[in-house]
Design an enzyme around this catalytic site. Structure first.
Site, PDB file in Angstrom:
ATOM      1  NE  ARG B 257     -71.635  92.045   0.444  1.00 38.61           N
ATOM      2  CZ  ARG B 257     -72.719  91.272   0.226  1.00 38.61           C
ATOM      3  NH1 ARG B 257     -73.611  91.067   1.160  1.00 38.61           N
ATOM      4  NH2 ARG B 257     -72.880  90.683  -0.944  1.00 38.61           N
ATOM      5  CG  HIS B 261     -74.704  95.094  -2.179  1.00 36.34           C
ATOM      6  ND1 HIS B 261     -73.434  95.306  -2.655  1.00 36.34           N
ATOM      7  CD2 HIS B 261     -75.500  96.016  -2.789  1.00 36.34           C
ATOM      8  CE1 HIS B 261     -73.464  96.318  -3.530  1.00 36.34           C
ATOM      9  NE2 HIS B 261     -74.693  96.760  -3.619  1.00 36.34           N
ATOM     10  CE1 TYR B 270     -75.740  87.365  -0.838  1.00 35.46           C
ATOM     11  CE2 TYR B 270     -77.835  88.395  -1.414  1.00 35.46           C
ATOM     12  CZ  TYR B 270     -76.562  88.496  -0.891  1.00 35.46           C
ATOM     13  OH  TYR B 270     -76.116  89.689  -0.413  1.00 35.46           O
TER      14      TYR B 270
END
Lengths: 325, 362
Positions: B257, B261, B270
């Site tokens: 990705r 998100h 992260y």
């Protein structure tokens, strides 16, 4: 017309639907070879084969999720959850998926699943075979919630559920599966949703109940008749849609209301009924509304007879309500 | 922990285009869809920042997996998406206009503004209405596949989900039911390495996600999800198996990705820039472009035209969507049931009274 028990009437209702409509399929745990732990599906595997009577792996979310997919595709699945107490693994599928498919797709994807499940106490089932948690489902927009109390209603409401266009939670009062018998019409006998049943006409107090509490209330009303108190008993039959007109008409006549259910009191369905009466029949009320219910505890095993409303508790509340004000 | 491409321990698939049965012209058509998906993503991220749409879930980096899978399906097959499948929707032929109308939530939205952007569904394209809870569509796809077989239809179903969903209840329930009933279903997992902030390595101790299929008694395959012909080949084979009555297949398409998100997420919290840069080297759009250039079907000038065309299509659809009338206020009270209950009729009358009296304003 046949004299049947309530569970036999459920069986005949399923059989009738399966004979009439090849899209009706059953799925659930132990419903095939074993005929269901309460024998509600006895004989159906033999008559309709394993393509239409599916003994599933032990997964409630699998049962309901699979039924949702079948319904989207166009079948009319009737899922059995062995006990209402075991439905929670499927709660996500019921609350997030089944109840919302029509709405969330703008009407493109109706999703009609019937979930049959035995509910309620009085069979020495303890915490996990006794609960009456209809309020969770009645609170969820998009679900119809049906609770029969007689064999004729069990068949008639079940056949309506099978052919309804919306998801239906069909709660079967297992305590009276075999203790109640009655005449059940043959054939495709259907009873429309949203119509309460007048169990006993009366003039002094209206008593509202559903499922296994209906015979309890009828017994209390019979005893009260001997004391000169005329109780009107109304079986709601469907909680969603609710027959508000029948509820209001009765209380406008009697001016007094007692609500009976075996579920816990706090946020129980009786709270909604009481609110309807307070909002729409306030000026007809001559006495406070009373509720006779289970207690706000988990369901107790050894002392269940003290937890569950019985005819004496109902009669006591009706007497107090009749004299109040 | 850096998420790098995992070695396939199950059955690595890497196919040359001709071997995969995807003719070069098909690849060009797929490329146009992939570019349109990427362009829509980029525009929608900026529209969200401008407050013109409320939310967005980007799919950038996953286009080859999505379009490759969709191209291997037939119109009668049923897609059960998650919420990141714009490439699938576009490849199924869903008009971009319907997507933009859904993102805006205007009166052209077939879902009548009921859902957040990306949670769309289009019956005409057998693209089932999705939801936010993770994994719930997996068991539903199995039920629909069983229904297709009961009706003796040739349709198969395919469930799209991510690496996070492999930890969900319905992943287990769905794959287990599919194995038991040999359902004609394809489980298509886009392992994009991150379930919001949780890396793939923390989602499961299994070396691959595909190997989980073994426990349910059917094949699981790992495919390079940035390789369009390889994805096409894997899904085409899974479809063949389903139609032939050989049962379900789990496909793990390994992708990344590129974006957050969702527009509510900041991936810099992260994961590292170097990890992203590593995966961008195998950007699926770049890889397909190379295939097409090698086949003589694309050059830089033609490629520029493909991108310009995509930008024009998005602009046109966006302008139309923003000009389309808003929803009728009381429309949110519809479609709860096939016909409204007395209670809903009453609530609608109450709401319309409040509107009439100016107590609530559209």
């Amino acid at each position: 017309v046949n004299e049947l028990t309530l569970v036999q009437a459920v069986n005949r209702g399923l059989q009738q639907a399966m004979r009439d409509d090849p899209d009706v399929v059953l799925l659930g745990e132990d419903i095939g070879v074993n005929g269901g732990v309460f024998r509600a599906t006895e004989g159906l595997l033999k008559e309709f084969g394993e393509e239409r009577v599916l003994d599933t792996p032990l997964s409630e979310t699998g049962i309901v999720g699979t039924a949702v997919g079948m319904a989207l595709y166009g079948l009319k699945p009737v899922a059995e959850i062995q006990f209402l107490d075991f439905i929670y693994p499927a709660f996500d599928q019921i609350v997030s998926e089944l109840s919302k498919f029509r709405y969330r797709s703008g009407g493109q994807y109706p999703c009609h699943v019937v979930i049959r499940t035995p509910y309620g106490g009085g069979i020495k089932g303890g915490l996990y075979h006794s609960q009456s948690t209809e309020a969770y489902f009645a609170h969820t927009a998009g679900l119809k919630v049906v609770v029969p109390s007689t064999p004729a209603d069990a068949k008639g409401l079940l056949l309506t559920a099978v052919y309804d266009e919306d998801p239906v939670i069909f709660l079967e009062p297992k305590r009276i599966y075999r203790s109640v018998t009655g005449e059940v019409p043959d054939g495709d006998h259907r009873i429309p949703f949203g119509h309460a049943r007048l169990v006993r006409e009366g003039t002094d107090v209206s008593v509202f109940a559903y499922g296994a509490m209906v015979p309890v209330v009828a017994e209390a009303a019979e005893a009260l008749g001997g004391e000169g108190i005329s109780a009107e008993v109304i079986d709601l039959r469907t909680l969603v849609p609710l027959d508000e007109a029948a509820v209001l008409a009765s209380v406008e006549k009697t001016g007094r209301a007692v609500i009976v259910h075996e579920a816990a009191r706090f946020c129980g369905f009786g709270g909604e009924l009481a609110a309807v009466l307070a909002e729409k029949a306030f000026y007809s009320l001559k006495a406070p509304i009373a509720r006779v219910t289970g207690y706000d505890t988990p369901f107790p095993y050894a002392l269940e007879n003290l937890y569950l409303p019985n005819a004496e508790r109902v009669a006591h509340a009706v007497r107090q309500t009749a004299r109040a004000g | 922990m850096s998420a790098t491409k995992e070695p396939s321990t199950v059955a690595a698939q890497s196919a040359a285009p001709e071997k995969a049965g995807l003719p070069p012209e098909e690849i060009l058509a797929a490329y146009r869809v992939m570019v349109l998906a990427r362009t829509t993503d980029d525009r929608c991220l900026s529209l969200q920042r401008q407050g013109r749409i409320g939310f967005y879930v980007p799919a950038s980096g996953q286009e080859a997996a999505q379009v490759g899978a969709a191209r291997a399906l037939r119109p009668e097959d049923w897609v059960f998406p998650a919420y990141r499948e714009i490439g699938v929707a576009l490849a199924r032929g869903v008009p971009l206009q319907l997507l933009l109308d859904q993102f805006i939530g205007n009166s052209g939205d077939l879902l009548k503004g009921r859902q957040m952007p990306n949670h769309y569904g289009f019956r005409e394209f057998n693209f089932v209405s999705g939801s936010s809870p993770i994994g719930t569509q997996i068991s539903q796809a199995v039920g629909a596949a069983m229904a297709s077989r009961r009706r003796k239809d040739a349709a198969v179903t395919i469930a799209f989900f991510g690496d996070g969903a492999t930890s969900s209840n319905d992943f287990h329930a769905g794959l287990n039911f599919a194995g038991v009933y040999r359902a004609p279903t394809i489980f298509f997992c886009q392992n994009n390495q991150w379930a919001i902030s949780l890396p793939r390595s923390r989602q499961t101790r299994s070396e691959t996600l595909a190997e989980k299929a073994a426990a349910y008694g059917f094949p699981g395959v790992v495919v390079d999800g940035t390789d369009l012909p390889a994805v096409y080949a894997a899904v085409a084979e899974a479809r063949r198996r389903a139609v032939a009555g050989e049962g379900p297949t789990l496909i793990e398409a390994q992708v990344y990705r590129f974006g957050p998100h969702s527009t509510s997420d900041d991936p810099r919290r992260y994961r590292s820039d170097s990890e992203l840069a590593h995966w961008k080297e195998t950007d699926p759009l770049k890889r397909v472009k190379e295939l097409l250039v090698t086949a003589g079907l694309l050059d830089d000038a033609k490629d520029t035209a493909v991108w310009e065309e995509a930008r024009r299509l998005v602009t046109t659809a966006l302008e139309a969507a923003e000009k389309t009338a808003p929803l009728e206020p009381a429309s949110f009270l519809e479609d709860v049931f096939a016909a409204p209950t007395p209670r809903l009729v009453e609530e609608r009358a109450e709401f319309e009274g409040l509107l009439r009296d100016g107590v609530v304003r559209p």
